[in-house]
Structure formats: C-alpha cells, structure tokens
Design an enzyme around this catalytic site. Structure first.
Site, PDB file in Angstrom:
ATOM      1  CB  SER A  70      -0.887   0.033   1.250  1.00 43.16           C
ATOM      2  OG  SER A  70      -0.061   0.030   2.402  1.00 43.16           O
ATOM      3  CE1 TYR A 111      -4.086  -1.137   0.742  1.00 45.99           C
ATOM      4  CE2 TYR A 111      -3.243  -2.448  -1.088  1.00 45.99           C
ATOM      5  CZ  TYR A 111      -3.441  -2.266   0.273  1.00 45.99           C
ATOM      6  OH  TYR A 111      -2.976  -3.194   1.163  1.00 45.99           O
TER       7      TYR A 111
END
Length: 126
Positions: A25, A58
């Site tokens: 992430s 993300y």
C-alpha cells in the site's frame, strides 16, 4: 459517453518511508488524503519523479499532520525515502458530471505540508 479524468493529485510529495516487509500500500498523511479527496483503500497511481518509475497501489491512512508518505510492500522497490512523487487518482464521469468536473490538486513542500490547492493546472509553456 464516459470519460476517465484526473480526480485528484498530490504534487511532488516526498517519500518519507519505504517498507518492503509490510502489507502493500502507500500510507499517506490523513490531512493530505482529505485535501485531495482520496479515500482509504482507493487505487492510486504513483509517478516517481526521481527515478521515472510508475506504479499502482492503494492508499491507507497515516497519522494526521505527520507528513508521512510511506511506500510499502513490493512497491518499496520503486521508491526510496527522499524521492519526489506525484500521487494521482482517476475517476470516470458521464457528460452531465463533466459539466461540474474539477480535479482536486494539492501542492506540498519538502515536508509534505500543503502549500497550495487548485482545481486547474496553469497553461504550460515549453
């Protein structure tokens, strides 16, 4: 007709951490997420100005006011602390939505503090 457009951008943020052995992430200071209208777990594109790498991951939330931009997991191979990055999101809009469309553009300093926000990019001259 649907158009995919820039939804938001964090311009020239500085990577503060690069954590290879962490769930993949990019942790982003919560105040930056809010300013750029980026939601936790939203897909983001990262363009590394320092080395030319471009990758998708993300967003996850980092502590508000921390200035953290931490590239994690496999993406840590593509960004190091001190690298300048552009973090962008895109969305698809229909013709009615295009009439109200404006991206959220957030400009930060070397400490990832917000110095400006805009909804347009000035005309670029070569």
């Amino acid at each position: 007709m649907q158009r995919t457009m820039l939804k938001s951008k964090l311009h020239r943020a500085t990577v503060t951490h690069s954590e290879l052995h962490y769930e993949g992430s990019c942790a982003i200071d919560e105040s930056l997420l809010e300013a750029a209208n980026i939601h936790e777990y939203e897909q983001i594109q990262i363009y590394n100005v320092s080395n030319g790498e471009r990758f998708t991951t993300y967003a996850i939330r980092a502590a508000r006011g921390s200035g953290v931009i931490s590239v994690n997991g496999a993406a840590a191979h593509k960004a190091n602390p001190g690298d300048l990055v552009i973090i962008a999101t895109y969305a698809t809009y229909n013709e009615l939505e295009m009439a109200r469309y404006a991206p959220e553009l957030v400009y930060v300093d070397a400490a990832n503090a917000i110095v400006d926000t805009r909804q347009t990019i000035p005309v670029q001259a070569a």
